[in-house]
Enzyme design. Structure first.
Site, PDB file in Angstrom:
ATOM      1  CB  THR A   1      -0.909   0.008   1.257  1.00 16.75           C
ATOM      2  OG1 THR A   1      -1.630  -1.217   1.287  1.00 16.75           O
ATOM      3  CG2 THR A   1      -1.863   1.178   1.252  1.00 16.75           C
ATOM      4  CD  GLU A   2       3.441   3.075  -3.853  1.00 17.13           C
ATOM      5  OE1 GLU A   2       3.100   4.084  -4.516  1.00 17.13           O
ATOM      6  OE2 GLU A   2       4.345   2.302  -4.195  1.00 17.13           O
TER       7      GLU A   2
ATOM      8  CD1 TRP B   1      -2.685   3.378   5.025  1.00 10.31           C
ATOM      9  CD2 TRP B   1      -2.857   3.202   7.239  1.00 10.31           C
ATOM     10  NE1 TRP B   1      -3.461   4.415   5.472  1.00 10.31           N
ATOM     11  CE2 TRP B   1      -3.575   4.319   6.830  1.00 10.31           C
ATOM     12  CE3 TRP B   1      -2.816   2.886   8.616  1.00 10.31           C
ATOM     13  CZ2 TRP B   1      -4.254   5.144   7.726  1.00 10.31           C
ATOM     14  CZ3 TRP B   1      -3.483   3.694   9.504  1.00 10.31           C
ATOM     15  CH2 TRP B   1      -4.193   4.815   9.047  1.00 10.31           C
TER      16      TRP B   1
ATOM     17  CG  MET C   1     -26.386  -8.956  24.196  1.00  4.37           C
ATOM     18  SD  MET C   1     -26.326 -10.705  23.843  1.00  4.37           S
ATOM     19  CE  MET C   1     -26.898 -11.396  25.394  1.00  4.37           C
ATOM     20  CG  LEU C   2     -20.972  -7.846  28.470  1.00  2.00           C
ATOM     21  CD1 LEU C   2     -21.438  -8.815  27.393  1.00  2.00           C
ATOM     22  CD2 LEU C   2     -19.463  -7.886  28.604  1.00  2.00           C
TER      23      LEU C   2
ATOM     24  N   GLY D   1     -23.163  -1.217  30.184  1.00  2.00           N
ATOM     25  CA  GLY D   1     -22.011  -0.343  30.457  1.00  2.00           C
ATOM     26  C   GLY D   1     -20.718  -1.128  30.553  1.00  2.00           C
TER      27      GLY D   1
ATOM     28  CD  GLU E   1      -4.082  -9.339   4.094  1.00  2.00           C
ATOM     29  OE1 GLU E   1      -4.181  -9.660   2.898  1.00  2.00           O
ATOM     30  OE2 GLU E   1      -3.118  -9.608   4.822  1.00  2.00           O
TER      31      GLU E   1
ATOM     32  CG  ASP F   1     -17.913  -1.348  -0.234  1.00  4.73           C
ATOM     33  OD1 ASP F   1     -18.746  -2.171   0.214  1.00  4.73           O
ATOM     34  OD2 ASP F   1     -17.991  -0.123  -0.030  1.00  4.73           O
TER      35      ASP F   1
END
Ligand code: TGC
Ligand code: FAD
Length: 392
Positions: A139-140, A169, A345-346, A348, A371, A375
């Site tokens: 990647t650049e 990156w 579900m947890l 706070g 990777e 999309d």
């Protein structure tokens, strides 16, 4: 973080199809993660630091080059074992799995598959043992999803190549000993070069302020007139297909890894739902919480079978790029949805580091992007079924 009590869900009896070796590899990796990763990972993620002390252990369990032949220091395992290992390691943390993916599929694999015997003998044993860590520069700044447009290039100077450009990156860049760098020659053909730390003009600044994958180190690879010896060019494959071939292997590992992260979120939420009392009842008794759990286990089960079948195809050398894309995209998306529901579900407690869910959720925001983005993988499937590229 609380004690790691993880048990994997197996709603459709997939374990019955795994060989004894597969179960041994999976269980040994899980034990190692419980002992050496779970107790420390929250702290390192909070500090935004890679836990260097686990490198030796990762090498010992065979996580660096699981499918690279033993003669080069790899573990010589099959693709199913590689996948199960990635599942267990990402169950601990996506950043730790990232380090393994980069080392195994993006550094050791191209050296093994595209390198010559001298390069294999020089680099692979050091990478397998963890003495050296590698990075992969594709990647650049201006070429992410479209790596074919890269501008990093090298010139033939007679007795060496002169490399200029920059990659960004890049996982493990700040401390890598060797980087597999993809760059264009004077004819515009892409080649892989092995760039070692210490070569004059090669620097690796760290990328800061990440909210995601905080226990993995990310940086740039900068080349300012770097003299690369001619023997450091990977001779056996060139063109964009060379780096994309490495991505097939890494994306396969990520499909398994994301499954691990999803399992951990589900296991944590299920356990919590039985213990947490509201309105004088465990919250797991409420229909809305059961809906979340039922949907999670359904999606995990579907993804387990998709991934298991992909493992069989990969073992037979028949898994296509598009099949791997589908599994990477499906499993990461599934894991992100499960992480978001599990966090709710947890209540706070879900936003704290006492539980692993928020960390998984934030990590998966990188996994869904690197990777090949969500999309881009959809478009790879689209291209495969229509025969028409949406990229041209
Ligand atoms: P396109 O024209 O489709 O292909 C160019 C040439 O490559 C061949 N090819 C492959 N060969 C081997 N394996 C594959 N998977 C291949 N896919 C394609 C193809 O046949 C062609 O060969 P030839 O001989 O005809 O030239 O290429 P395109 O420019 O249209 O791009 C296609 C696209 C968009 C799918 C591709 O560029 C892509 O996958 N983009 C996403 C980029 C990406 O995934 N980057 C990842 C960077 S590494 C990273 O993120 C590491 S994170 C690690 C961690 O921390 O875990
Ligand atoms: P862009 O390509 O600019 O995409 C931006 C948006 O546009 C995305 O949503 C994308 O899906 C969309 N888009 C782009 N093209 C199209 C199209 N044709 N049609 C529809 N939508 C499109 N790279 C390496 O080489 N080595 C590494 O080790 C590595 N590690 C990484 C670690 C982390 C933590 C992260 C976040 C990234 C890493 N990457 C690495 C880079 C990663 O592969 C890229 O970020 C990724 O490929 C996307 O590129 P981009 O960020 O430039 O986004």
């Amino acid at each position: 973080m609380r004690p790691d009590l993880f048990e994997h869900p197996d709603y459709y009896g997939l374990d019955e199809l795994l060989s004894e070796e597969h179960k041994l590899v999976r269980d040994a990796t899980r034990e190692w993660v419980k002992r050496d990763v779970s107790p420390i990972i929250e702290d390192y993620a909070q500090k935004a630091e890679f836990p260097q002390q686990i490198v030796k252990g990762l090498a010992e369990i065979g996580a660096f080059g699981p499918y690279i032949p033993v003669e080069y220091g790899g573990a010589g395992l099959d693709q199913m074992s590689y996948g199960l290992m990635m599942q267990e390691i990402e169950r601990g943390d996506s950043g730790v799995r990232s380090t393994c993916s980069v080392q195994s599929s993006l550094v050791m694999y191209p050296i093994y598959a595209y390198g010559n015997e001298a390069q294999r003998n020089k680099y692979l044993p050091k990478l397998a043992s963890g003495e050296w860590l590698g990075s992969f520069g594709l990647t650049e700044p201006n070429f992410g999803s479209n790596p074919g447009g890269m501008v990093t290039s090298f010139k033939d100077m007679g007795d060496h190549y002169l490399l200029n450009g920059a990659k960004m990156w890049i996982s493990n860049a700040p401390f890598c000993d060797v980087a597999v760098v993809w760059a264009k020659n004077e004819e515009g053909r892409i080649h892989g070069l092995l760039v070692e730390r210490g070569m004059e003009g090669f620097t690796t600044p760290e990328t800061h302020n990440k909210w995601s994958l905080r226990a993995s180190s990310t940086g740039e690879l900068v080349f300012d007139n770097v003299k690369v010896p001619k023997e450091n060019l990977l001779p056996n494959k060139s063109g964009l297909g060379a780096p994309l071939g490495c991505l097939d292997s890494a994306r396969y590992g990520i499909a398994w890894g994301a499954l691990g992260a999803a399992m951990d979120c589900y296991d944590t939420a299920l356990r919590y739902s039985k213990e947490r009392i509201q309105f004088d009842r465990p919250i797991g008794g409420f229909q809305l919480q059961q809906k979340k759990l039922a949907e999670m286990i359904t999606e995990i089960t579907k993804a387990q079978w998709l991934t298991y079948r992909l493992g069989q195809l990969k073992n037979e050398g028949r898994a296509t790029t598009a099949q791997i894309s589908m599994a990477k995209r499906n499993n990461v998306d599934m894991a992100l949805t499960i992480a978001r529901d599990a966090r709710q579900m947890l209540g706070g407690m879900g936003i704290t580091g006492d539980y692993p869910i928020m960390r998984h959720m934030m990590n998966l925001e990188s996994v869904v992007t690197y990777e090949g983005t969500h999309d881009i993988h959809l478009l790879i499937t689209g291209m495969d079924v229509t025969g028409i590229s949406a990229f041209k």
